[in-house]
Structures are given as C-alpha cells and as structure tokens.
Design a protein around this motif. Sequence first.
Motif, mmCIF file in Angstrom:
data_model
loop_
_atom_site.group_PDB
_atom_site.id
_atom_site.type_symbol
_atom_site.label_atom_id
_atom_site.label_comp_id
_atom_site.label_asym_id
_atom_site.label_seq_id
_atom_site.Cartn_x
_atom_site.Cartn_y
_atom_site.Cartn_z
ATOM 1 N N THR A 50 0.846 -1.307 -0.032
ATOM 2 C CA THR A 50 -0.170 0.189 0.008
ATOM 3 C C THR A 50 0.848 1.131 -0.082
ATOM 4 O O THR A 50 0.538 2.552 -0.700
ATOM 5 C CB THR A 50 -0.826 0.045 1.446
ATOM 6 N N GLN A 52 3.851 1.473 -1.310
ATOM 7 C CA GLN A 52 4.414 1.683 -2.573
ATOM 8 C C GLN A 52 3.385 2.284 -3.507
ATOM 9 O O GLN A 52 3.755 3.004 -4.506
ATOM 10 C CB GLN A 52 4.915 0.342 -3.056
ATOM 11 N N GLN A 53 2.132 1.780 -3.526
ATOM 12 C CA GLN A 53 1.045 2.374 -4.429
ATOM 13 C C GLN A 53 0.820 3.768 -4.078
ATOM 14 O O GLN A 53 0.771 4.560 -4.998
ATOM 15 C CB GLN A 53 -0.241 1.434 -4.110
ATOM 16 N N ILE A 54 0.882 4.347 -2.938
ATOM 17 C CA ILE A 54 0.530 5.565 -2.539
ATOM 18 C C ILE A 54 1.660 6.700 -3.185
ATOM 19 O O ILE A 54 1.481 7.656 -3.743
ATOM 20 C CB ILE A 54 0.605 5.842 -0.898
ATOM 21 N N ARG A 56 3.763 5.676 -5.626
ATOM 22 C CA ARG A 56 3.681 5.612 -7.120
ATOM 23 C C ARG A 56 2.604 6.798 -7.413
ATOM 24 O O ARG A 56 2.781 7.455 -8.616
ATOM 25 C CB ARG A 56 3.042 4.244 -7.558
ATOM 26 N N GLN A 57 1.336 6.684 -6.858
ATOM 27 C CA GLN A 57 0.188 7.657 -7.016
ATOM 28 C C GLN A 57 0.565 8.908 -6.916
ATOM 29 O O GLN A 57 0.179 9.718 -7.798
ATOM 30 C CB GLN A 57 -0.950 7.079 -6.167
ATOM 31 N N GLN A 58 1.440 9.190 -5.943
ATOM 32 C CA GLN A 58 1.887 10.702 -5.778
ATOM 33 C C GLN A 58 2.933 11.140 -6.904
ATOM 34 O O GLN A 58 2.987 12.243 -7.332
ATOM 35 C CB GLN A 58 2.394 10.789 -4.380
ATOM 36 N N GLU A 59 3.552 10.350 -7.422
ATOM 37 C CA GLU A 59 4.565 10.549 -8.598
ATOM 38 C C GLU A 59 3.780 10.583 -9.805
ATOM 39 O O GLU A 59 3.999 11.556 -10.541
ATOM 40 C CB GLU A 59 5.638 9.461 -8.556
ATOM 41 N N ILE A 60 2.941 9.828 -10.144
ATOM 42 C CA ILE A 60 1.988 10.093 -11.180
ATOM 43 C C ILE A 60 1.177 11.067 -11.387
ATOM 44 O O ILE A 60 1.076 11.880 -12.371
ATOM 45 C CB ILE A 60 1.259 8.633 -11.413
ATOM 46 N N THR A 61 0.439 11.637 -10.232
ATOM 47 C CA THR A 61 -0.432 12.674 -10.274
ATOM 48 C C THR A 61 0.195 13.883 -10.261
ATOM 49 O O THR A 61 1.136 14.293 -9.498
ATOM 50 C CB THR A 61 -1.304 12.650 -8.949
ATOM 51 N N GLN A 65 -3.109 18.651 -10.597
ATOM 52 C CA GLN A 65 -4.268 17.696 -10.276
ATOM 53 C C GLN A 65 -4.543 17.527 -8.788
ATOM 54 O O GLN A 65 -5.493 16.944 -8.372
ATOM 55 C CB GLN A 65 -4.228 16.535 -11.102
ATOM 56 N N ARG A 66 -3.654 18.097 -7.947
ATOM 57 C CA ARG A 66 -3.785 17.760 -6.453
ATOM 58 C C ARG A 66 -4.550 19.003 -6.003
ATOM 59 O O ARG A 66 -4.021 20.281 -5.738
ATOM 60 C CB ARG A 66 -2.655 17.854 -5.910
#
Length: 79
Positions: A50, A52-54, A56-61, A65-66
Amino acid sequence: MGDLSKEQEQAIARSTMYLIALLLSILMIFIAGLFLSAELEQQALQKAETAQQIARQQEITPQTQRPWALWRRHADEEA
C-alpha cells in the motif's frame, strides 16, 4: 498391598493424563503462534504494498491535479 498398587496406578494414570493435556496445550499454543506470525507477516506485506502504491500515485499525479496543492499555493500567496 493391593490398595496401594491401585492408588499408584490411579496416580500414574492421572499424571499421564496431565502430561498429555500439557503437551496438547503446548501444541495448540505453538499452532496459534504460527497462525499469528503468518497473519502479521501478511499484514506487513500489505502495508508495504500500500505504501508503494501511494508513493507511485503521488509520483504519477501531476501537481496541478492535486486540489490540496492548489489550496496551499493560494494560501501562500495571501500570506
């Protein structure tokens, strides 16, 4: 002499029963420990996944868009 032998047999039977109960209790505690250890290991793996997913999501977004980033930028301009 016959009564003493019968009492000794009962004492041996009782001791054997207590020994078996003790061994079964230890076995049950050991098995419960294995299950608990496996569950904690699985939760640790899920937590790491989880995180790692967070990340990655922060890197992608993108920053734009935040919505919280926009709010913070607006608050910085006013100050």
